[in-house]
Enzyme design. Structure first.
Site, mmCIF file in Angstrom:
data_model
loop_
_atom_site.group_PDB
_atom_site.id
_atom_site.type_symbol
_atom_site.label_atom_id
_atom_site.label_comp_id
_atom_site.label_asym_id
_atom_site.label_seq_id
_atom_site.Cartn_x
_atom_site.Cartn_y
_atom_site.Cartn_z
ATOM 1 N N MET A 1 5.110 -12.132 -3.680
ATOM 2 C CA MET A 1 3.652 -12.171 -3.872
ATOM 3 C C MET A 1 3.345 -12.022 -5.354
ATOM 4 O O MET A 1 3.823 -11.112 -6.020
ATOM 5 C CB MET A 1 2.975 -11.047 -3.096
ATOM 6 N N CYS A 2 2.549 -12.930 -5.885
ATOM 7 C CA CYS A 2 2.133 -12.902 -7.274
ATOM 8 C C CYS A 2 0.642 -13.204 -7.356
ATOM 9 O O CYS A 2 0.037 -13.673 -6.398
ATOM 10 C CB CYS A 2 2.904 -13.930 -8.099
ATOM 11 N N GLY A 3 0.062 -12.958 -8.504
ATOM 12 C CA GLY A 3 -1.334 -13.294 -8.734
ATOM 13 C C GLY A 3 -1.444 -14.291 -9.866
ATOM 14 O O GLY A 3 -0.771 -14.163 -10.881
ATOM 15 N N ARG A 32 -1.396 -7.628 -6.715
ATOM 16 C CA ARG A 32 -0.553 -8.756 -6.324
ATOM 17 C C ARG A 32 0.677 -8.879 -7.218
ATOM 18 O O ARG A 32 1.581 -9.669 -6.918
ATOM 19 C CB ARG A 32 -1.344 -10.064 -6.367
#
Length: 299
Positions: A1-3, A32
């Site tokens: 999960m990344c932003g 995130r």
């Protein structure tokens, strides 16, 4: 999960506020990606010059390196240190010689980005801390992208943080995973493209850069990726004059965009956009799967 965040300004009057706007968007994505963060800012160019973004260990005296370059007969127009990074502006014609001399006189210093407008910064740590260390809020710009990383597939390192760049004024941030990046890495390597990490995002960046170098527009490069890049992904891409977004055909990663007469913005979640100017007047939408979005500006 990344932003992922991105901001493309249409209105020049907002350029002094660019860094503060992007910093707020980046910090909003902390949960995130609390492990590391990075961003690319496209600012004003200098005539016949190129910017080299440098990275070195904590405590490196970047200013002390400039005389060594001048001793080699090189023109150092500007050296601006920012924590573990610095932006070195040199004559465009001397770029290759500068890189060669740096490798010899300051081997601890790595060139991590080149561009007429682009500067890249990334580090391990909370997004707010990374933005503060590099004084993002004080930066002016026309457009830029950012990323907060939760390192689910590799070590928490500065080198593994986004954005990734493999071309002049070109960079990419990515949420997702590519399944065929090893094969693409080999194909691109045959074209003389080298890689600094094992990260699949760097391969995606190189793919886009290669397409652009072969004459594609940004839109064409993104559309070609739909056939050549396998996996699940959302890309936000920056070029000297452009900003693009692409989601894979499944589009399982969240994404939302907003556009007004003054800007185009991207965020992994809507809350990234809520503090932008006149957001209540914006056209807000979820980018379609397998559809390339891109915007260009005059130089």
């Amino acid at each position: 999960m990344c932003g992922i965040v991105g901001l493309f300004l249409k209105a020049p009057r907002l350029e002094p506020e660019f860094g503060a706007l992007l910093a707020n968007m980046l910090e909003t994505m902390t949960d995130r990606g609390p492990d590391s963060a990075g961003f690319a800012v496209y600012g004003s160019p200098q005539a016949h010059a190129i910017k080299l973004t440098l990275r070195a260990p904590v405590g490196t005296d970047f200013i002390a390196i400039a005389p060594s370059l001048k001793d080699e007969g090189l023109e150092v127009r500007e050296m601006i240190p920012r924590d573990t990074h610095a932006v070195l502006t040199v004559s465009k014609n001397e770029q290759s010689k500068v890189v060669e001399v740096l490798a010899r006189v300051a081997p601890e210093v790595k060139v991590v980005g080149t561009g007429h407008r682009m500067e890249i910064y990334k580090e391990v740590g909370l997004p707010a801390d990374v933005a503060r260390r590099f004084s993002l809020k004080e930066m002016k710009g026309t457009h830029g992208i950012g990323h907060t990383r939760m390192a689910t597939e590799s070590a928490v390192t500065t080198a593994g943080a986004h954005p990734f760049t493999t071309g002049v004024d070109q960079c990419l941030v990515h949420n997702g995973s590519l399944s065929n990046h090893c094969g693409l890495r080999r194909q691109l390597g045959l074209k003389g493209i080298s890689f600094a990490t094992q990260n699949d995002t760097e391969v995606a960046a190189a793919y886009i850069s290669n397409r652009l170098s072969e004459g594609d527009t940004l839109g064409q490069a993104l559309e070609a990726g739909l056939g050549d890049l396998d996996g699940f992904y959302t890309f936000v891409v920056g070029t000297e004059s452009g900003f693009g977004v692409l989601r894979d055909p499944i589009a399982c990663k969240p994404a939302v965009m907003a556009e007004t007469d003054d800007y185009v913005a991207f965020g992994s979640e809507y809350r990234v956009l809520v503090d932008l100017p006149d957001i209540e007047k914006a056209h807000v939408w979820e980018p379609k799967p397998a559809h390339a979005y891109f915007w260009q500006r005059g130089n």
